[in-house]
Design a protein around this motif. Structure first.
Motif, PDB file in Angstrom:
ATOM      1  N   GLU A 252     -28.979  20.542  21.245  1.00 49.91           N
ATOM      2  CA  GLU A 252     -29.349  20.396  22.641  1.00 49.91           C
ATOM      3  C   GLU A 252     -30.791  20.839  22.897  1.00 49.91           C
ATOM      4  N   ASN A 253     -31.553  21.044  21.845  1.00 43.12           N
ATOM      5  CA  ASN A 253     -32.946  21.447  21.988  1.00 43.12           C
ATOM      6  C   ASN A 253     -33.775  20.322  22.581  1.00 43.12           C
ATOM      7  N   ASN A 254     -34.777  20.669  23.379  1.00 40.89           N
ATOM      8  CA  ASN A 254     -35.684  19.626  23.841  1.00 40.89           C
ATOM      9  C   ASN A 254     -36.621  19.243  22.692  1.00 40.89           C
ATOM     10  N   LEU A 255     -37.270  18.113  22.826  1.00 41.90           N
ATOM     11  CA  LEU A 255     -38.043  17.553  21.713  1.00 41.90           C
ATOM     12  C   LEU A 255     -39.229  18.428  21.333  1.00 41.90           C
ATOM     13  N   ALA A 256     -39.838  19.073  22.294  1.00 45.45           N
ATOM     14  CA  ALA A 256     -40.954  19.963  21.988  1.00 45.45           C
ATOM     15  C   ALA A 256     -40.487  21.152  21.145  1.00 45.45           C
ATOM     16  N   ASN A 257     -39.308  21.677  21.463  1.00 45.84           N
ATOM     17  CA  ASN A 257     -38.761  22.782  20.672  1.00 45.84           C
ATOM     18  C   ASN A 257     -38.403  22.344  19.265  1.00 45.84           C
ATOM     19  N   ILE A 258     -37.939  21.102  19.128  1.00 47.29           N
ATOM     20  CA  ILE A 258     -37.623  20.575  17.799  1.00 47.29           C
ATOM     21  C   ILE A 258     -38.894  20.471  16.970  1.00 47.29           C
ATOM     22  N   ALA A 259     -39.970  19.987  17.568  1.00 50.54           N
ATOM     23  CA  ALA A 259     -41.255  19.920  16.864  1.00 50.54           C
ATOM     24  C   ALA A 259     -41.694  21.306  16.419  1.00 50.54           C
ATOM     25  N   ASP A 260     -41.485  22.295  17.271  1.00 51.40           N
ATOM     26  CA  ASP A 260     -41.847  23.671  16.948  1.00 51.40           C
ATOM     27  C   ASP A 260     -40.951  24.221  15.837  1.00 51.40           C
ATOM     28  N   SER A 265     -47.745  21.243  14.397  1.00 54.43           N
ATOM     29  CA  SER A 265     -48.738  21.937  15.233  1.00 54.43           C
ATOM     30  C   SER A 265     -48.533  21.665  16.708  1.00 54.43           C
ATOM     31  N   ASP A 266     -48.058  20.464  17.037  1.00 54.62           N
ATOM     32  CA  ASP A 266     -47.747  20.147  18.433  1.00 54.62           C
ATOM     33  C   ASP A 266     -46.799  18.955  18.473  1.00 54.62           C
ATOM     34  N   TYR A 267     -46.264  18.676  19.674  1.00 52.21           N
ATOM     35  CA  TYR A 267     -45.293  17.600  19.803  1.00 52.21           C
ATOM     36  C   TYR A 267     -45.903  16.239  19.512  1.00 52.21           C
ATOM     37  N   ALA A 268     -47.158  16.020  19.916  1.00 48.85           N
ATOM     38  CA  ALA A 268     -47.811  14.718  19.705  1.00 48.85           C
ATOM     39  C   ALA A 268     -47.878  14.375  18.214  1.00 48.85           C
ATOM     40  N   THR A 281     -40.110   6.517  18.506  1.00 46.67           N
ATOM     41  CA  THR A 281     -40.481   7.860  18.943  1.00 46.67           C
ATOM     42  C   THR A 281     -39.214   8.714  18.915  1.00 46.67           C
ATOM     43  N   PRO A 282     -39.338  10.028  18.908  1.00 43.29           N
ATOM     44  CA  PRO A 282     -38.129  10.868  18.965  1.00 43.29           C
ATOM     45  C   PRO A 282     -37.231  10.545  20.154  1.00 43.29           C
ATOM     46  N   MET A 283     -37.810  10.365  21.331  1.00 42.21           N
ATOM     47  CA  MET A 283     -37.009  10.019  22.502  1.00 42.21           C
ATOM     48  C   MET A 283     -36.393   8.635  22.354  1.00 42.21           C
ATOM     49  N   GLY A 284     -37.154   7.687  21.799  1.00 42.49           N
ATOM     50  CA  GLY A 284     -36.629   6.343  21.576  1.00 42.49           C
ATOM     51  C   GLY A 284     -35.458   6.352  20.619  1.00 42.49           C
ATOM     52  N   PHE A 285     -35.534   7.189  19.573  1.00 40.96           N
ATOM     53  CA  PHE A 285     -34.433   7.293  18.617  1.00 40.96           C
ATOM     54  C   PHE A 285     -33.199   7.881  19.279  1.00 40.96           C
ATOM     55  N   ARG A 286     -33.386   8.922  20.098  1.00 45.34           N
ATOM     56  CA  ARG A 286     -32.246   9.541  20.793  1.00 45.34           C
ATOM     57  C   ARG A 286     -31.558   8.536  21.709  1.00 45.34           C
TER      58      ARG A 286
END
Length: 293
Positions: A252-260, A265-268, A281-286
């Motif tokens: 249930e982590n948000n995508l920025a937390n998953i990147a971290d 280094s950052d979500y981008a 994209t991560p959101m597109g895959f979800r």
């Protein structure tokens, strides 16, 4: 929130044996339906034989058909779930690594191709003859498990070993033995995969793994190319992408937390990396995953 990791002791069974469990598949599903209702991983090795039923078994985002004669293998950490069209039947057993390896000191579970590498398919389809023969061996373990006779554990572990040998012969029946990688290359690949599984969060470049293996990056790439027709960078990227998919879908982590979590280094940067390797994209895959489900 992390993906649920199920442990052997969570599964309901009155005739317990340390680090081992076996049941008919239908009974297993009925007794443990609350545990199995969501995608999950395990901390043990699993083997299931289907004799009846149809459906889908998803393992780390690859979907496989369930039908009589199919055998599935899972290693610790792999995420999976079942979806059945008709009622399944067969047998399922699982055990810890220690349960097996402490009894057979001359070889380990990684000696068997279905447990050796993530590159090897986690399933096998048996011929009718092999299905009937192996079904008897699964039944033998099931009966022994419930009787509590003298030397019960020894008989169970020996029968499991016999099953794994027969499954390995069926699994490799169409493999040209002369074209198998050399034992030297196989050891490098096994150690490389273990290192990647341990360090991929932080170490994302081949040089680190070559240094850990005391070989040059050029030689490591030569081994991987010869054995798998891939590059070391591809293997590292595949492991990062697999973990990314697990976290994107099953946490249930948000995508920025998953990147971290994956130490980008950052979500981008994470989003670009994910899209380059998956086309989404991560959101597109979800969104695509849940739309299909």
């Amino acid at each position: 929130m992390k993906i649920p990791v199920l442990k052997i002791e969570q599964f309901k069974e009155s005739h317990s044996l340390n680090d081992f469990y076996i049941n008919s598949f239908s009974n297993h599903i009925e007794l443990n339906k609350k545990l199995l209702s969501k995608p999950h991983s395990h901390n043990f090795y699993l083997c299931v034989l289907f004799t009846v039923g149809s459906g889908i078994h998803e393992i780390d985002f690859n979907s496989y058909k369930v039908n009589p004669g199919k055998v599935f293998f899972l290693k610790p950490g792999q995420t999976h779930f079942w979806k059945f069209d008709t009622k399944p039947e067969g047998f399922i057993f699982f055990h810890s690594q220690e349960f097996y390896n402490l009894k057979f000191l001359d070889h380990t579970l990684q000696s068997f191709p279905f447990f050796y590498s993530n590159q090897n398919p986690p399933l096998l389809e048996l011929s009718t003859e092999n299905l009937n023969k192996l079904k008897l061996k699964f039944e033998e373990i099931y009966v022994e498990y419930h009787q509590k006779k003298l030397l019960r554990e020894l008989k169970i572990i020996n029968t499991i070993n016999n099953i794994y040998i027969e499954l390995t012969r069926a699994y490799t029946a169409n493999v040209n033995i002369e074209k198998l990688v050399s034992p030297y290359y196989a050891v490098i690949l096994e150690n490389l995969e273990d290192l990647i599984n341990t360090h991929f969060y932080k170490e994302k470049f081949p040089k680190f793994y070559a240094n850990q293996l005391n070989i040059t990056t050029k030689h490591l790439n030569r081994v991987v190319k010869k054995a798998l027709n891939k590059t070391t960078s591809q293997l590292i990227s595949e492991r990062i992408i697999l973990e990314s998919k697990r976290l994107i879908i099953h946490s249930e982590n948000n995508l920025a937390n998953i990147a971290d979590t994956l130490q980008f280094s950052d979500y981008a940067y994470f989003s670009r990396f994910f899209k380059l390797n998956t086309g989404f994209t991560p959101m597109g895959f979800r969104k695509k995953y849940y739309f299909i489900k």
